[in-house]
Design a protein around this motif. Structure first.
Motif, short mmCIF file in Angstrom:
data_model
loop_
_atom_site.label_atom_id
_atom_site.label_comp_id
_atom_site.label_asym_id
_atom_site.label_seq_id
_atom_site.Cartn_x
_atom_site.Cartn_y
_atom_site.Cartn_z
N VAL A 1 47.18 30.81 11.03
CA VAL A 1 48.24 30.51 10.05
C VAL A 1 49.54 31.24 10.44
CG1 VAL A 1 48.93 30.65 7.63
CG2 VAL A 1 46.55 30.13 8.21
N LEU A 2 49.39 32.49 10.83
CA LEU A 2 50.57 33.29 11.20
C LEU A 2 51.36 32.64 12.34
CD1 LEU A 2 49.40 35.58 9.40
CD2 LEU A 2 49.91 37.16 11.26
N ARG A 3 50.64 31.99 13.23
CA ARG A 3 51.30 31.34 14.39
C ARG A 3 52.31 30.28 13.92
NH1 ARG A 3 50.02 27.60 18.23
NH2 ARG A 3 48.25 26.73 17.10
N HIS A 4 52.04 29.67 12.75
CA HIS A 4 52.91 28.59 12.26
C HIS A 4 53.97 29.08 11.26
CE1 HIS A 4 50.63 25.27 14.06
NE2 HIS A 4 49.56 26.02 13.84
N MET A 5 53.85 30.31 10.81
CA MET A 5 54.76 30.74 9.74
C MET A 5 56.24 30.73 10.13
SD MET A 5 52.38 33.47 7.63
CE MET A 5 53.70 34.60 7.39
N PRO A 6 56.60 31.07 11.38
CA PRO A 6 58.03 31.02 11.73
C PRO A 6 58.67 29.65 11.51
CG PRO A 6 56.85 32.33 13.35
CD PRO A 6 55.80 31.70 12.47
N ASP A 7 57.88 28.58 11.63
CA ASP A 7 58.45 27.24 11.36
C ASP A 7 58.97 27.17 9.92
OD1 ASP A 7 57.56 26.59 13.86
OD2 ASP A 7 55.73 25.58 13.16
N PHE A 8 58.25 27.85 9.03
CA PHE A 8 58.64 27.79 7.61
C PHE A 8 59.80 28.73 7.30
CE2 PHE A 8 54.47 25.95 7.72
CZ PHE A 8 54.57 24.90 6.83
N PHE A 9 59.96 29.79 8.09
CA PHE A 9 61.08 30.70 7.83
C PHE A 9 62.42 29.96 7.91
CE2 PHE A 9 58.47 34.37 9.87
CZ PHE A 9 57.72 34.49 8.71
N ARG A 10 62.44 28.87 8.66
CA ARG A 10 63.70 28.13 8.84
C ARG A 10 63.99 27.18 7.67
NH1 ARG A 10 61.99 28.90 14.23
NH2 ARG A 10 60.51 27.18 14.24
N ARG A 11 63.04 27.00 6.80
CA ARG A 11 63.25 26.03 5.69
C ARG A 11 64.21 26.61 4.66
NH1 ARG A 11 58.13 22.13 5.06
NH2 ARG A 11 57.85 21.82 7.29
N PRO A 12 64.94 25.72 3.96
CA PRO A 12 66.07 26.20 3.16
C PRO A 12 65.74 27.05 1.94
CG PRO A 12 65.75 23.82 2.93
CD PRO A 12 64.86 24.27 4.03
N THR A 13 64.50 27.01 1.45
CA THR A 13 64.20 27.81 0.26
C THR A 13 63.18 28.91 0.51
OG1 THR A 13 62.50 26.21 -0.39
CG2 THR A 13 64.71 25.90 -1.32
N VAL A 14 62.80 29.11 1.77
CA VAL A 14 61.81 30.16 2.09
C VAL A 14 62.54 31.50 2.27
CG1 VAL A 14 60.06 30.96 3.72
CG2 VAL A 14 60.20 28.53 3.13
N LEU A 15 62.12 32.50 1.49
CA LEU A 15 62.85 33.77 1.45
C LEU A 15 62.24 34.87 2.31
CD1 LEU A 15 63.55 33.92 -2.40
CD2 LEU A 15 65.11 33.18 -0.59
N CYS B 1 60.67 30.19 -2.40
CA CYS B 1 59.26 30.57 -2.15
C CYS B 1 59.15 31.54 -0.98
CB CYS B 1 58.41 29.33 -1.90
SG CYS B 1 58.71 28.52 -0.32
N TRP B 2 57.93 32.04 -0.83
CA TRP B 2 57.56 32.94 0.26
C TRP B 2 56.33 32.35 0.93
CZ3 TRP B 2 59.66 38.17 0.29
CH2 TRP B 2 60.45 38.49 -0.81
N VAL B 3 56.12 32.63 2.21
CA VAL B 3 54.90 32.19 2.87
C VAL B 3 54.14 33.41 3.40
CG1 VAL B 3 55.75 29.89 3.46
CG2 VAL B 3 56.14 31.78 5.06
N ALA B 4 52.80 33.28 3.41
CA ALA B 4 51.96 34.40 3.86
C ALA B 4 50.49 34.01 3.83
CB ALA B 4 52.15 35.61 2.94
N VAL B 5 49.71 34.83 4.50
CA VAL B 5 48.26 34.83 4.27
C VAL B 5 48.00 35.92 3.25
CG1 VAL B 5 45.99 35.27 5.29
CG2 VAL B 5 47.74 34.02 6.60
N ASN B 6 47.48 35.54 2.11
CA ASN B 6 47.30 36.51 1.02
C ASN B 6 46.19 37.51 1.36
OD1 ASN B 6 44.63 35.65 -0.41
ND2 ASN B 6 45.71 33.78 0.13
N ILE C 1 45.64 42.19 9.35
CA ILE C 1 46.50 41.02 9.06
C ILE C 1 47.78 41.47 8.34
CG2 ILE C 1 46.64 38.86 7.77
CD1 ILE C 1 45.03 38.65 10.35
N PHE C 2 47.67 42.49 7.51
CA PHE C 2 48.85 43.04 6.85
C PHE C 2 49.85 43.54 7.89
CE2 PHE C 2 50.31 46.88 4.08
CZ PHE C 2 51.46 46.21 3.70
N GLU C 3 49.37 44.32 8.84
CA GLU C 3 50.27 44.86 9.87
C GLU C 3 50.88 43.75 10.72
OE1 GLU C 3 48.46 49.33 10.61
OE2 GLU C 3 47.81 47.71 11.93
N GLU C 4 50.08 42.75 11.03
CA GLU C 4 50.61 41.65 11.85
C GLU C 4 51.68 40.87 11.09
OE1 GLU C 4 47.43 39.36 13.79
OE2 GLU C 4 46.28 41.23 13.88
N GLN C 5 51.50 40.74 9.78
CA GLN C 5 52.52 40.02 9.00
C GLN C 5 53.79 40.86 8.82
OE1 GLN C 5 51.04 36.82 6.20
NE2 GLN C 5 49.56 38.44 5.75
#
Lengths: 273, 78
Positions: free
Chosen positions: A88-102, A70-75, A119-123
Motif C-alpha cells: 500500500v505504501l508503494r502507491h501512497m505518493p500517487d495520492f499525495f498529488r490529489r487536490p484534497t489529500v493533506l 483527507c489523509w492516506v495511510a496504513v492504519n 510500518i510506522f517508521e516507514e510511513q
C-alpha cells in the motif's frame, strides 16, 4: 459560529450527519484513513478506499456546503501485516498529488508491536520524503501511555519536524509531553472511551489554546459528531469569548492543516461580539 | 441475571468513564479554589457528600445496596 471538524470518518456516517453538521456551523472536515472494522486482505482494497475518501466523499460533503479533505495511510491495526502494508505504501505518493489529500494519517500504534513500529517508521519516512503533514493515532485505554511514549521516542529519533505532526487522542495523562516537545495534539471526544467535552475544556483551560485541536472522530463505533458542538457549548458556558472559541475550533485547524497549501481556509477574526 | 464476568465486560468502560469524570470534577473544583483564593464557597456540603460517597464506594466488602446508600446520602432524610 464557523467550525472545522479536523478528524471525521465521513464514510461511516450518514448524509443527515453532514446536513446537521452544516446547519450547526461546520464548514470543513478532514477524514483520516483508518481501520474498517475488519482487516483488509488486498492492497487494492486500500487503494479503492483512498479513492473513496479523496474522490467520492468530497462530493457527498459538498452537497451540504462542507469542504472535505483527507489523509492516506496504513492504519496501526493493519500495520500488523507488513507485506500488505508495504504494498500500500508503494502507491501512497500517487495520492499525495490529489487536490484534497493533506498528508499521512492516521499512523502510529495500536498494541505497540514490532510490525506496527516498522510500518510506522516507514510511513514517517515517506511523509518526510514527500513533505507531507503527519497525523498520529495514539492507542486506546490501557495501551495509551506506552504507545505515546514510544511514539515520541521514534519521532525524536527520526528528527521529524514537530510543528508538522499532530498527535491525536491525548488525554490528561498524555497531553503534556507532546505539547512541551512542540507537537500539535488532538483531544478526541468520545462518549465513553476517550475524552469528554467537559474534560477537553478542562485541558484547554490548563494548557491554553496553542497547538491544540479538538475533534469528534465520529466513526462506525459508538461515537457522535456533535460532541464537538457540545464541547464548544461547554467552553462558552464557562465564560470564554466567542473569539477564543473560534481560535480553537476553527482557526487552529486552519493553522495546522493550512501548512499544506491545499487546505486554503483561513483563520477568521470577529470584529465585535 | 448476567454472569459476573459478563457484568464487567458490559459495564467496566462505563464505570471507568464515570470515575474519570468525577476525578475531573474534583480537579476542576480544586483549580477554581486555588485560582480564586478570595472566593471560598460559602458551603462545602455538596463537595463533602461527594467525598463521603467515594468513601462508601471504596468499601469492597459490604451489602449490595450501594446505590440506595448513596441516594440516602444525597437525600434530606427526616
Amino acid at each position: 459560529m464557523q467550525i472545522i471538524q479536523p478528524h471525521y470518518h465521513g464514510i461511516a456516517r450518514t448524509a443527515q450527519d453532514y446536513e446537521r453538521m452544516a446547519m450547526s456551523g461546520v464548514v470543513a472536515v478532514a477524514e483520516p484513513a483508518f481501520w474498517a472494522g475488519f482487516d483488509r486482505a488486498y492492497p487494492e482494497t486500500f487503494l479503492d478506499y483512498f479513492r473513496q475518501i479523496s474522490e467520492f466523499e468530497p462530493t457527498r460533503a459538498a452537497q451540504y456546503g462542507i469542504r472535505h479533505f483527507c489523509w492516506v495511510a496504513v492504519n496501526p491495526k493493519e500495520a500488523e501485516n507488513p507485506a500488505l502494508g508495504r504494498e500500500v505504501l508503494r502507491h501512497m505518493p500517487d495520492f499525495f498529488r490529489r487536490p484534497t489529500v493533506l498528508g499521512v494519517g492516521e499512523i502510529g500504534f495500536h498494541k505497540t508491536t514490532r510490525h506496527e513500529e516498522a510500518i510506522f517508521e516507514e510511513q514517517l519516512a515517506l511523509a518526510s520524503e514527500h513533505h507531507q503533514l503527519v497525523l498520529i493515532h495514539t492507542p486506546h485505554l490501557q495501551d495509551k501511555v506506552r504507545g505515546t511514549r514510544r511514539t515520541l521516542e521514534i519521532l525524536r529519533h527520526m528528527q521529524i519536524e514537530p510543528g508538522r505532526v499532530w498527535i491525536d487522542h491525548v488525554e490528561e495523562h498524555t497531553i503534556r509531553e507532546p505539547l512541551e516537545a512542540g507537537y500539535w495534539v488532538g483531544l478526541t471526544l468520545y462518549p465513553i472511551t476517550k475524552c469528554s467535552p467537559r474534560r477537553a475544556v478542562d485541558m484547554l483551560e490548563m494548557y491554553g489554546r496553542e497547538r491544540i485541536l479538538v475533534n469528534s472522530s465520529a466513526d462506525w463505533g459508538p461515537s457522535d459528531p456533535f460532541t464537538l458542538q457540545e464541547c464548544i457549548c461547554e467552553f462558552r458556558r464557562r465564560g470564554h469569548s466567542l473569539q477564543d472559541a473560534i481560535e480553537i475550533f476553527h482557526n487552529n485547524p486552519c493553522r495546522f492543516l493550512g501548512q499544506n497549501p491545499k487546505f486554503d481556509i483561513k483563520p477568521i477574526r470577529i470584529t465585535e461580539e | 441475571m448476567l454472569p459476573a464476568e459478563k457484568v464487567l465486560d458490559l459495564y467496566f468502560l462505563d464505570a471507568r468513564c464515570m470515575l474519570i469524570e468525577i476525578a475531573a470534577l474534583l480537579d476542576r473544583y480544586d483549580r477554581a479554589v486555588q485560582g480564586q483564593p478570595g472566593e471560598v464557597p460559602s458551603s462545602t456540603d455538596r463537595l463533602d457528600s461527594i467525598y463521603q460517597a467515594l468513601t462508601l464506594l471504596a468499601e469492597r466488602d459490604c451489602t449490595h445496596d450501594r446505590s440506595a446508600r448513596l441516594l440516602n446520602l444525597f437525600s434530606d432524610l427526616p
